[in-house]
Write a protein that holds these residues in place. Sequence first.
Motif, PDB file in Angstrom:
ATOM      1  N   GLU A  94       9.316  85.289 -32.721  1.00 30.27           N
ATOM      2  CA  GLU A  94       9.348  84.034 -33.481  1.00 30.27           C
ATOM      3  C   GLU A  94       8.225  83.080 -33.039  1.00 30.27           C
ATOM      4  O   GLU A  94       7.604  82.439 -33.857  1.00 30.27           O
ATOM      5  N   GLU A  95       8.016  82.989 -31.735  1.00 30.79           N
ATOM      6  CA  GLU A  95       6.997  82.047 -31.258  1.00 30.79           C
ATOM      7  C   GLU A  95       5.957  82.776 -30.433  1.00 30.79           C
ATOM      8  O   GLU A  95       6.291  83.590 -29.582  1.00 30.79           O
ATOM      9  N   HIS A  96       4.695  82.444 -30.683  1.00 35.75           N
ATOM     10  CA  HIS A  96       3.598  83.177 -30.049  1.00 35.75           C
ATOM     11  C   HIS A  96       2.930  82.325 -28.977  1.00 35.75           C
ATOM     12  O   HIS A  96       3.138  81.129 -28.924  1.00 35.75           O
ATOM     13  N   TRP A  97       2.138  82.979 -28.174  1.00 40.50           N
ATOM     14  CA  TRP A  97       1.369  82.260 -27.146  1.00 40.50           C
ATOM     15  C   TRP A  97      -0.028  82.844 -27.106  1.00 40.50           C
ATOM     16  O   TRP A  97      -0.262  83.954 -27.594  1.00 40.50           O
ATOM     17  N   CYS A  98      -0.929  82.071 -26.511  1.00 40.20           N
ATOM     18  CA  CYS A  98      -2.320  82.517 -26.441  1.00 40.20           C
ATOM     19  C   CYS A  98      -2.446  83.680 -25.458  1.00 40.20           C
ATOM     20  O   CYS A  98      -2.000  83.585 -24.316  1.00 40.20           O
ATOM     21  N   GLY A  99      -3.079  84.759 -25.910  1.00 36.84           N
ATOM     22  CA  GLY A  99      -3.236  85.958 -25.096  1.00 36.84           C
ATOM     23  C   GLY A  99      -4.234  85.804 -23.960  1.00 36.84           C
ATOM     24  O   GLY A  99      -4.435  86.727 -23.174  1.00 36.84           O
ATOM     25  N   HIS A 100      -4.866  84.638 -23.847  1.00 36.81           N
ATOM     26  CA  HIS A 100      -5.727  84.376 -22.681  1.00 36.81           C
ATOM     27  C   HIS A 100      -5.076  83.370 -21.737  1.00 36.81           C
ATOM     28  O   HIS A 100      -4.800  83.673 -20.593  1.00 36.81           O
TER      29      HIS A 100
ATOM     30  N   GLY B 221      -7.424  92.095 -36.747  1.00 32.58           N
ATOM     31  CA  GLY B 221      -7.388  93.550 -36.655  1.00 32.58           C
ATOM     32  C   GLY B 221      -5.973  94.113 -36.676  1.00 32.58           C
ATOM     33  O   GLY B 221      -5.680  95.066 -37.375  1.00 32.58           O
ATOM     34  N   CYS B 222      -5.082  93.523 -35.914  1.00 35.75           N
ATOM     35  CA  CYS B 222      -3.752  94.105 -35.759  1.00 35.75           C
ATOM     36  C   CYS B 222      -2.637  93.140 -36.174  1.00 35.75           C
ATOM     37  O   CYS B 222      -1.499  93.563 -36.373  1.00 35.75           O
ATOM     38  N   GLY B 223      -2.953  91.856 -36.246  1.00 34.97           N
ATOM     39  CA  GLY B 223      -1.918  90.876 -36.576  1.00 34.97           C
ATOM     40  C   GLY B 223      -0.860  90.726 -35.498  1.00 34.97           C
ATOM     41  O   GLY B 223       0.176  90.106 -35.703  1.00 34.97           O
ATOM     42  N   GLN B 224      -1.118  91.297 -34.306  1.00 38.08           N
ATOM     43  CA  GLN B 224      -0.103  91.288 -33.242  1.00 38.08           C
ATOM     44  C   GLN B 224      -0.460  90.344 -32.100  1.00 38.08           C
ATOM     45  O   GLN B 224       0.402  89.982 -31.321  1.00 38.08           O
ATOM     46  N   ALA B 225      -1.751  90.015 -31.982  1.00 38.00           N
ATOM     47  CA  ALA B 225      -2.182  89.183 -30.852  1.00 38.00           C
ATOM     48  C   ALA B 225      -2.542  87.795 -31.363  1.00 38.00           C
ATOM     49  O   ALA B 225      -3.113  87.655 -32.449  1.00 38.00           O
ATOM     50  N   TRP B 226      -2.198  86.778 -30.582  1.00 37.32           N
ATOM     51  CA  TRP B 226      -2.416  85.392 -30.986  1.00 37.32           C
ATOM     52  C   TRP B 226      -3.225  84.656 -29.931  1.00 37.32           C
ATOM     53  O   TRP B 226      -3.145  84.973 -28.751  1.00 37.32           O
ATOM     54  N   TYR B 227      -3.962  83.643 -30.398  1.00 33.87           N
ATOM     55  CA  TYR B 227      -4.801  82.873 -29.476  1.00 33.87           C
ATOM     56  C   TYR B 227      -4.782  81.398 -29.853  1.00 33.87           C
ATOM     57  O   TYR B 227      -4.507  81.045 -30.996  1.00 33.87           O
ATOM     58  N   CYS B 228      -5.141  80.553 -28.864  1.00 33.59           N
ATOM     59  CA  CYS B 228      -5.203  79.110 -29.140  1.00 33.59           C
ATOM     60  C   CYS B 228      -6.480  78.761 -29.882  1.00 33.59           C
ATOM     61  O   CYS B 228      -6.626  77.653 -30.384  1.00 33.59           O
ATOM     62  N   GLY B 229      -7.421  79.683 -29.946  1.00 35.74           N
ATOM     63  CA  GLY B 229      -8.664  79.422 -30.665  1.00 35.74           C
ATOM     64  C   GLY B 229      -9.617  80.596 -30.499  1.00 35.74           C
ATOM     65  O   GLY B 229      -9.313  81.569 -29.812  1.00 35.74           O
TER      66      GLY B 229
END
Length: 329
Positions: free
Chosen positions: A285-291, A303-311
């Motif tokens: 439900e809620e994502h976080w930046c992968g860095h 590419g995958c719609g699975q990884a999220w980032y703050c920018g």
Amino acid sequence: MDTTDEPLDLYDIAVLLNYERATTEPRFRHTKLREVALPGTRPKTVAFKAPNEHEWIDNDCTWVVLDQVPDQSSDRDLFSDFLPEGKKPGGGISEQELETLFYQVRCHDGGYINIGLLQILFNMFPNDTKLKIRHAPKNKSPGESYITSVTKRVIIEEPFMYPKTSMAIAILPENQLLVSGNMPNFETAIMGFGALDDPSDEVKSYLDLSSMQFGDAGRGPGLNGKQLFALDTTAEHQSRVMRTMGGNDPEKTPKTSGAIRGTPYDDWLTEVATRVKKKWDNRHEEHWCGHCGSPDATSKCAGCGQAWYCGKDHQKVAWGFHRGYCNKA
Ligand SMILES: [Zn+2]
Ligand SMILES: [Zn+2]
């Protein structure tokens, strides 16, 4: 969605732990950067002696001078709060060097704090919880990845000689000085993981959540990683040690154990682990930046719609790892 069979992902957990810990570190709450003195220079705003003037070992010392500012009633210290308002701390320091300093300070002498944190977190999951370990890709080959169990972990205390860098952190106005890396002996505490079906308990993966205490040499996963913790294969771990230390301590042997006793920080670490577990349980439900782990993650990997980032910036620095797993189940 039934997600009970999904393994815990060590990479994702490390990103979350890093964010929750770094932004609430009690030793450095409400501190702002006043001055940095890179190796070979001395701070101008404090009068402490340099480590080697105390007959400490003469290695590259980075000084960081922090101002404790009155309580701002914020529940977190973000990287953006770390910089003094309206001015750069000088010396032509880049944004990435400032990010390194923010985490370098917060990982100061942090081996046992992080082991305590990992232990508290893993103990919140049942013993049969599966753990997925993903290593960084190398050149064209994908990174090694495997599924094990949260119980296949071990605490490794490794004695070394002559750390290559030291760090002196001065906190004003109380003139508190924290120094690490200044003695000929240096012990790290990190966590190792092994394969599920390997009775020999050989360590295949090394997680160091406080690797940023060594500055950029602590970035990972893998040796060319740009992220904020180390998650290494055995070969990568050995190379990282060579980058940060002068060698093994011949007088001592590494010690392994299944658990450590509590640390003075356990109340805080329990809060950190509780927040991380909640975010993990709510990951669909809620994502976080992968860095950086920030909850402000609005940019999705196309590419995958699975990884999220703050920018875009953090998407770019995380790509060295994520490219090995993008579009892969
Ligand atoms: Zn980010
Ligand atoms: Zn992707």
